[in-house]
Write an enzyme that holds these catalytic residues in place. Structure first.
Site, PDB file in Angstrom:
ATOM      1  N   ASP A  23      -3.929   7.360   4.669  1.00 23.47           N
ATOM      2  CA  ASP A  23      -3.428   6.019   4.960  1.00 23.47           C
ATOM      3  C   ASP A  23      -4.019   5.518   6.276  1.00 23.47           C
ATOM      4  O   ASP A  23      -4.441   6.310   7.127  1.00 23.47           O
ATOM      5  CB  ASP A  23      -1.900   6.069   5.046  1.00 23.47           C
ATOM      6  N   GLU A  24      -4.054   4.204   6.457  1.00 21.64           N
ATOM      7  CA  GLU A  24      -4.540   3.574   7.696  1.00 21.64           C
ATOM      8  C   GLU A  24      -5.917   4.116   8.072  1.00 21.64           C
ATOM      9  O   GLU A  24      -6.178   4.459   9.240  1.00 21.64           O
ATOM     10  CB  GLU A  24      -3.539   3.789   8.844  1.00 21.64           C
TER      11      GLU A  24
ATOM     12  N   LYS B 218       0.810  -1.217   0.000  1.00 17.02           N
ATOM     13  CA  LYS B 218       0.000   0.000   0.000  1.00 17.02           C
ATOM     14  C   LYS B 218       0.845   1.270   0.000  1.00 17.02           C
ATOM     15  O   LYS B 218       0.445   2.275  -0.593  1.00 17.02           O
ATOM     16  CB  LYS B 218      -0.952   0.015   1.191  1.00 17.02           C
ATOM     17  N   THR B 219       2.014   1.243   0.642  1.00 17.91           N
ATOM     18  CA  THR B 219       2.865   2.433   0.652  1.00 17.91           C
ATOM     19  C   THR B 219       3.324   2.774  -0.762  1.00 17.91           C
ATOM     20  O   THR B 219       3.374   3.941  -1.159  1.00 17.91           O
ATOM     21  CB  THR B 219       4.081   2.224   1.569  1.00 17.91           C
TER      22      THR B 219
ATOM     23  N   GLN C 151      -7.154  -5.016  10.111  1.00 16.27           N
ATOM     24  CA  GLN C 151      -6.038  -4.546  10.926  1.00 16.27           C
ATOM     25  C   GLN C 151      -6.441  -3.369  11.816  1.00 16.27           C
ATOM     26  O   GLN C 151      -5.587  -2.592  12.248  1.00 16.27           O
ATOM     27  CB  GLN C 151      -4.857  -4.165  10.032  1.00 16.27           C
TER      28      GLN C 151
ATOM     29  N   ARG D  37       2.964 -10.225  10.406  1.00 17.04           N
ATOM     30  CA  ARG D  37       4.276  -9.572  10.443  1.00 17.04           C
ATOM     31  C   ARG D  37       5.370 -10.553  10.018  1.00 17.04           C
ATOM     32  O   ARG D  37       6.490 -10.144   9.738  1.00 17.04           O
ATOM     33  CB  ARG D  37       4.612  -9.075  11.852  1.00 17.04           C
TER      34      ARG D  37
END
Length: 747
Positions: free
Chosen positions: A229-230, A36-37, A260, A614
């Protein structure tokens, strides 16, 4: 300027579609490890490449670290155009956090929103001092109104855009009315000081956009394209801000993953992302489902777990990465076997497979779980570091208790005396402590001897003398039973220190919801109990010496890398080749608060999902059959989350004959589900049931979930409750007369 074609050439079709979608609302459901970044930064570059003025672009992240990384990436795409702007009228895209953007807006429009342009932003320490002043002015007792609780209530109100007057009008009981008074007084003191607090940055900006149309109009003239974002972590204030700024052109692109969302306790509202399409019916929705981070086996474990949640956007994560090894689930006898097993596995991966320790992480649900793990790592000489925190014995509450123990052992220890003399507060302020220090110098006496003769110091106030007398009496009474720690065990002494000093009561009042301090102190008591068990001829002196050695971290080798220990919440946004997750037990992961609340259970499941995703190459999971809590060994129940993971992707290693519960590591013939889990429903609609907690009630609904049988009960006195049957301790009653007798016997 990098060409449009080059910005798209190495992207997957969904990524390319998200980057190239220019006008209108866009929702990108970005699965874990889906890049996504890259999408966010490329989209800034793409907008600029098709003629969008970069000064009209805003990209919002949640941390300064993330904003810094995005600036670097965007800077590489737009040479010379990206910089850290201090004003809104400078060219270039705005890449920042929500709070940074709001600070710039308030600075630019300070006069129009009633602020001095020189206003300061108070940090948490400044806020605490000011709130103490407000409560003192209102004569609100900190015993009846814990400071942390008042501060949390004010913070929540601001994030919900509820000001002091509105809060007061809605206050319905004595406590809320007291909070309302404190809120109003605190805000007046802030204004008088020419300051705002951290929550005010969001609150005051949102109110300004609502009440001063000219400000909103000018900002909409400047900014036309918004990326956030997020987005699953936004609260109400951030939601209002984003949609107000984007309301004119509706060019808003949000990126996030409902799976998340793990910060509800901080005010995050998962509905913001789940209901984005209701806010923007014409929104384009693009899922990013390819995971670039994890192996197929790790991804399958995570996907099987999170599929049990209801509050989510359905997506199917997949990867082209190798299958990799199965996740390893270790069934251990207790927390010590668990810790040494995990430590040994990390050592094996380091020695045999040459995976650096810096590529390994150990996650846990609560900080207190790290103590035994740290001991195992030290035992095997494995270097480690605590991320975003301090080691167990360096935490404030632990250092306070240990300082008491050191004073009991040696009252002439000036450092330990100074630490606990006024902890908890006894009216021995800074001025009194300076007078005591002066008397010690003038009389050539130890500080302890000065304290014992404090009544002779004429300059001390009566309040200070009273507090000193209480402290001296406390220490002398504790010392009377602790000659080298042999009159009674160290564990008992630690327990008495925590109780008689008042620390236990303070911890519970200062942090009534999170209980982190209490849990950490309980773990210290457990360490003392273990010492007594292993050292029947031990002493307080020896125990303190061992603790001092434990606190020494000089053995760490930064050049060789260290295993990272952290909570699951702190792990968000990180990745490691090897990840271990401790304590997969009901009451730990999931936390006990989730056992009777379906919404909290879903957040606990998301937290476990975040931890699993992770991991890049290896995933280690562990459960202890029993665990010592506050010096007492308690049986453990295997986390329901284990049963929600596909059994054919787990390699179960049973290291103890004591399973702790009915857990069965055997797989069904299909290899895809655990055996022995399908159970007939125990309850049916209309049944009368009894709960030791809620009393008598009637079953209104029964359903199945990934957590087992879910029962909805209308209790006679407590109203409607949604419960997980396995942990609700419900009993079917044949008649109310018998159940009433049972209720009278219940505690």
């Amino acid at each position: 300027m990098i060409s449009t074609e080059s910005l798209l050439e190495d992207l997957t079709p969904p990524q390319r579609e998200a980057v190239a979608y220019v006008d209108g609302p866009l929702l990108v459901i970005a699965g874990a490890g889906s890049g996504k970044t890259r999408v966010l930064t490329r989209r800034v570059g793409y907008l600029a490449s098709v003629g969008i003025p970069v000064s009209s672009i805003v990209a919002i992240t949640f941390t300064n670290k993330a904003a810094g990384e995005m600036k670097e990436r965007v800077g590489a795409l737009l040479p010379g155009s990206i910089r850290d702007f201090g004003k809104l009228d400078q060219p270039g895209p705005m890449v920042c956090t929500f709070h940074s953007l709001c600070l710039r807006i308030l600075k630019a429009y300070a006069a129009k929103v009633g602020l001095d342009p020189r206003f300061q932003v108070y940090d948490s320490s400044d806020q605490t001092k000011l709130l103490k002043e407000a409560m003192a002015a209102l004569e609100l007792s900190k015993d009846n109104f814990p400071l942390a609780g008042i501060a949390a209530a004010i913070s929540t109100a601001k994030n919900q855009l509820v000001g002091p007057e509105e809060f007061a009008s809605g206050a319905s009981d004595y406590y809320q009315k007291a909070v309302a008074r404190a809120y109003a007084k605190y805000q007046k003191l802030l204004t008088a000081a020419g300051a705002v607090d951290f929550d005010d940055l969001l609150f005051k900006t949102a109110i300004a956009l609502r009440d001063v149309p000219a400000i909103l109009g000018e900002l909409q003239d400047r900014f036309n394209y918004f990326m956030i974002d997020e987005y699953q972590d936004t609260n109400r204030a951030q939601y209002i801000l984003a949609h107000a700024l984007a309301s004119r052109g509706q060019n808003i692109a949000v990126v996030g993953d409902p799976d998340q969302s793990i910060y509800a306790w901080r005010g995050a509202d998962i509905r913001n992302i789940l209901e984005f399409e209701k806010d923007y019916p014409n929104a384009k929705v693009i899922p990013l489902e390819q995971n670039y981070r994890s192996t197929q086996n790790i991804l399958a474990v995570a996907s099987g777990l999170i599929a049990q949640n209801q509050q989510r956007k359905k997506k199917s994560l997949w990867t082209q990465n190798p299958a990799g090894e199965k996740a390893r689930l270790f069934l251990c006898a207790d927390e010590h076997a668990e810790a040494i097993t995990i430590a040994g596995e990390l050592q094996r991966l380091h020695d045999k497979e040459e995976i650096p320790y810096s590529g390994m992480a150990i996650f846990y649900r609560m900080n207190w779980l790290s103590r035994v793990m740290e001991g195992a790592l030290r035992q095997l000489a494995i270097p480690y570091q605590i991320a975003r925190g301090v080691e167990f014995y360096n935490r404030k509450e632990i250092k306070d208790v240990l300082a008491y123990l050191r004073v009991i052992h040696n009252p002439n220890d000036p450092v330990s005396l100074a630490r606990v003399l006024n902890v908890p507060t006894r009216g021995i302020g800074d001025a009194a402590q300076k007078q005591l220090e002066a008397a010690s110098v003038e009389r050539s006496m130890s500080m302890w001897d000065v304290l014992r003769s404090a009544g002779e110091i004429s300059t001390l106030s009566a309040k200070a003398k009273s507090g000193i007398g209480q402290f001296v009496g406390l220490i002398e009474s504790l010392r009377a039973g602790a000659v080298d720690g042999r009159i009674f065990p160290v564990r008992a002494l630690v327990d008495k220190v925590v109780q008689k000093s008042g620390l236990d009561a303070v911890f519970k009042k200062e942090d009534p919801d999170k209980t982190e301090q209490v849990a950490n102190v309980n773990e210290l008591i457990t360490s003392a109990a273990e010492y007594d068990r292993d050292n029947p001829e031990g002493s307080l002196d020896d125990y303190l010496s061992r603790v001092s050695l434990v606190s020494d971290v000089d053995h760490l080798d930064p050049g060789g890398g260290s295993v990272t220990l952290m909570t699951l919440h702190a792990a968000k946004g990180l990745e490691f080749p090897v990840v271990a997750i401790l304590g997969l037990e009901d009451g730990i992961l999931p936390h006990e608060r989730g056992l009777t609340d379906p919404d909290q259970m879903e957040e606990e499941r998301r937290l476990c999902f975040v931890g699993i995703t992770r991991a890049e190459q290896r995933l280690l999971l562990s459960r202890a059959a029993s665990r010592m809590v506050r010096g007492e060994t308690k049986r453990a129940i295997t986390s329901r989350f284990v049963y929600e993971m596909p059994a054919d992707r787990l390699d179960v290693i049973e290291l103890s004959d004591d399973r702790g519960d009915s857990f069965s590591p055997r797989m069904s013939s299909s290899g895809s589900a655990w055996t022995g889990r399908a159970k007939p429903r125990e309850f049916s609609v209309g049944q009368r049931v009894h709960s030791a907690t809620f009393g008598l009630g009637t079953v209104a609904d029964v359903s199945d979930s990934g957590s087992g049988e879910r029962v909805e009960v209308v209790f006679d006195k407590s109203g409607r409750k949604r419960l997980i049957a396995e942990h609700a301790h419900l009993e079917v009653v044949e008649d109310d007369q018998r159940s009433n007798r049972r209720a009278r016997r219940s505690p």
